[in-house]
Design a protein around this motif. Sequence first.
Motif, short mmCIF file in Angstrom:
data_model
loop_
_atom_site.label_atom_id
_atom_site.label_comp_id
_atom_site.label_asym_id
_atom_site.label_seq_id
_atom_site.Cartn_x
_atom_site.Cartn_y
_atom_site.Cartn_z
N ILE A 175 0.84 -1.21 0.00
CA ILE A 175 0.00 0.00 0.00
C ILE A 175 0.88 1.26 0.00
O ILE A 175 0.65 2.19 -0.78
N ASP A 176 1.91 1.26 0.83
CA ASP A 176 2.82 2.43 0.88
C ASP A 176 3.52 2.64 -0.45
O ASP A 176 3.64 3.77 -0.93
N TYR A 177 3.99 1.54 -1.03
CA TYR A 177 4.75 1.64 -2.28
C TYR A 177 3.87 2.26 -3.37
O TYR A 177 4.27 3.19 -4.06
N ALA A 178 2.65 1.73 -3.50
CA ALA A 178 1.75 2.22 -4.56
C ALA A 178 1.39 3.69 -4.31
O ALA A 178 1.28 4.49 -5.24
N THR A 179 1.23 4.04 -3.04
CA THR A 179 0.82 5.41 -2.69
C THR A 179 1.94 6.41 -2.99
O THR A 179 1.68 7.50 -3.50
N LYS A 180 3.18 6.00 -2.70
CA LYS A 180 4.31 6.94 -2.91
C LYS A 180 4.81 6.94 -4.35
O LYS A 180 5.49 7.87 -4.77
N SER A 181 4.47 5.90 -5.11
CA SER A 181 5.04 5.76 -6.45
C SER A 181 4.52 6.82 -7.42
O SER A 181 3.36 7.25 -7.33
N PRO A 187 -7.31 7.39 -5.24
CA PRO A 187 -8.51 7.28 -6.10
C PRO A 187 -8.21 7.46 -7.58
O PRO A 187 -8.94 6.95 -8.42
N GLU A 188 -7.11 8.15 -7.88
CA GLU A 188 -6.80 8.41 -9.30
C GLU A 188 -5.95 7.32 -9.94
O GLU A 188 -5.72 7.33 -11.15
N LYS A 189 -5.47 6.36 -9.14
CA LYS A 189 -4.61 5.30 -9.69
C LYS A 189 -5.43 4.05 -10.01
O LYS A 189 -6.52 3.86 -9.47
N LYS A 190 -4.86 3.19 -10.85
CA LYS A 190 -5.61 2.01 -11.30
C LYS A 190 -4.90 0.75 -10.78
O LYS A 190 -3.68 0.61 -10.92
N PHE A 191 -5.69 -0.14 -10.21
CA PHE A 191 -5.14 -1.38 -9.65
C PHE A 191 -5.80 -2.58 -10.33
O PHE A 191 -7.03 -2.67 -10.37
N TYR A 192 -4.97 -3.48 -10.86
CA TYR A 192 -5.51 -4.64 -11.58
C TYR A 192 -5.45 -5.89 -10.71
O TYR A 192 -4.45 -6.16 -10.04
N SER A 193 -6.53 -6.66 -10.78
CA SER A 193 -6.63 -7.90 -10.01
C SER A 193 -6.07 -9.07 -10.81
O SER A 193 -6.22 -9.12 -12.03
N VAL A 194 -5.42 -10.02 -10.12
CA VAL A 194 -4.90 -11.21 -10.82
C VAL A 194 -5.93 -12.34 -10.81
O VAL A 194 -5.60 -13.49 -11.10
N GLY A 195 -7.18 -12.01 -10.48
CA GLY A 195 -8.24 -13.00 -10.66
C GLY A 195 -8.93 -13.45 -9.38
O GLY A 195 -8.59 -13.00 -8.28
N HIS A 196 -9.91 -14.33 -9.56
CA HIS A 196 -10.78 -14.73 -8.45
C HIS A 196 -10.05 -15.49 -7.34
O HIS A 196 -10.54 -15.61 -6.23
N ARG A 197 -8.85 -15.98 -7.65
CA ARG A 197 -8.11 -16.72 -6.62
C ARG A 197 -7.57 -15.81 -5.53
O ARG A 197 -7.02 -16.27 -4.53
N GLN A 198 -7.73 -14.52 -5.76
CA GLN A 198 -7.21 -13.51 -4.85
C GLN A 198 -8.11 -13.33 -3.63
O GLN A 198 -8.25 -12.23 -3.15
N PHE A 199 -8.74 -14.37 -3.17
CA PHE A 199 -9.81 -14.24 -2.17
C PHE A 199 -9.53 -15.20 -1.02
O PHE A 199 -9.47 -16.41 -1.21
N CYS A 200 -9.35 -14.65 0.19
CA CYS A 200 -9.15 -15.51 1.37
C CYS A 200 -10.51 -15.68 2.05
O CYS A 200 -11.02 -14.75 2.69
N PRO A 201 -11.12 -16.86 1.92
CA PRO A 201 -12.46 -17.06 2.47
C PRO A 201 -12.51 -16.88 3.98
O PRO A 201 -13.52 -16.43 4.53
N ASN A 202 -11.42 -17.19 4.65
CA ASN A 202 -11.40 -17.04 6.10
C ASN A 202 -11.50 -15.58 6.52
O ASN A 202 -12.23 -15.24 7.44
N MET A 203 -10.74 -14.73 5.83
CA MET A 203 -10.76 -13.31 6.17
C MET A 203 -12.15 -12.71 5.96
O MET A 203 -12.53 -11.76 6.64
N LYS A 204 -12.90 -13.28 5.02
CA LYS A 204 -14.21 -12.69 4.69
C LYS A 204 -15.34 -13.27 5.56
O LYS A 204 -16.50 -12.92 5.36
N LYS A 205 -14.98 -14.11 6.53
CA LYS A 205 -16.03 -14.65 7.42
C LYS A 205 -16.52 -13.60 8.40
O LYS A 205 -17.61 -13.71 8.94
#
Length: 303
Positions: A217-223, A245-263
Amino acid sequence: MNNLIKAINELKKEKNAIILGHYYQKGEIQDIADYVGDSLALAQLAAKTEADIIVMCGVHFMGETAKVLCPDKKVLVPDMEAGCSLADSCPADQFAQFVKEHPGHTVISYVNTTAAVKAVTDVVVTSTNARQIVESFPKDEKIIFGPDRNLGNYINSVTNRNMLLWDGACHVHEQFSVEKIVELKTQHPEALVLTHPECTEDVIELSDFVGSTSEIIDYATKSVADRFIICTEMGVFFELQQKNPEKKFYSVGHRQFCPNMKKVTLERVEEALEKMQPYVEVPQDVLEAAAKPLKRMLELAAK
Ligand code: 13P
Ligand code: SF4
């Protein structure tokens, strides 16, 4: 939803509770949390809070870590079933046996472990401080590193060491596909690839930056760059987008999801505060043994 948030805020005040949330939590949880952070920040915040009750919105080992650091406080975990595949890949009895079979080694464990694994550990690390802590030991120190083989391999390569690795992994980070990243790079050649060190070596090799969730997060924010391919759990998009808000972030797909964290849900947080359960319990002997390597990490991380 507004009523739920109101109820949570009232209960929080009434019980003198603090809500801590990890960057992989749902946006609505990150919104109601008093603090959002990576594993290191959550441990540091838990260690210094003056609240009586800690509501840990994350996975179980994060609640355990808070309990070990604050044994006199009640640590609520809104969903007891929110485990971690990486922590599960390292059963404490087997790890203790592995340590026994390799005498003369310093044992370094990633924070994504149970308290029972930490209890047979010399020093805990998180992805934010693993390199710094490993490098604080002499070059010829014999080290066991567990449980994440990907993080261990990465630290071995950047520190030029040969630590003995436990063969565990995170089922989320291990599944990111090189093909998908190459495809995204072809579509957006200017985008930088930012990767968590729990990813496999082939993904790390394609990356422009490797770091923990907060470091990404820091890297993307300062870059100065404004496009990024993000190789970690999707929850980070919430903070990334809020800060940039002005930067664009690309997802590497649906596998990027930790089901435990979303409980963890707002309903569960409200219910936990209302009923004062479920809460973390750690046997006294394990708690005392696990506190030492965790406190050692906090001391080393502060240097
Ligand atoms: P961080 O320590 O980078 O927050 O990572 C925690 C985690 O669970 C990664 O999968
Ligand atoms: Fe555990 Fe992986 Fe989920 Fe992180 S992303 S909490 S390591 S299962």
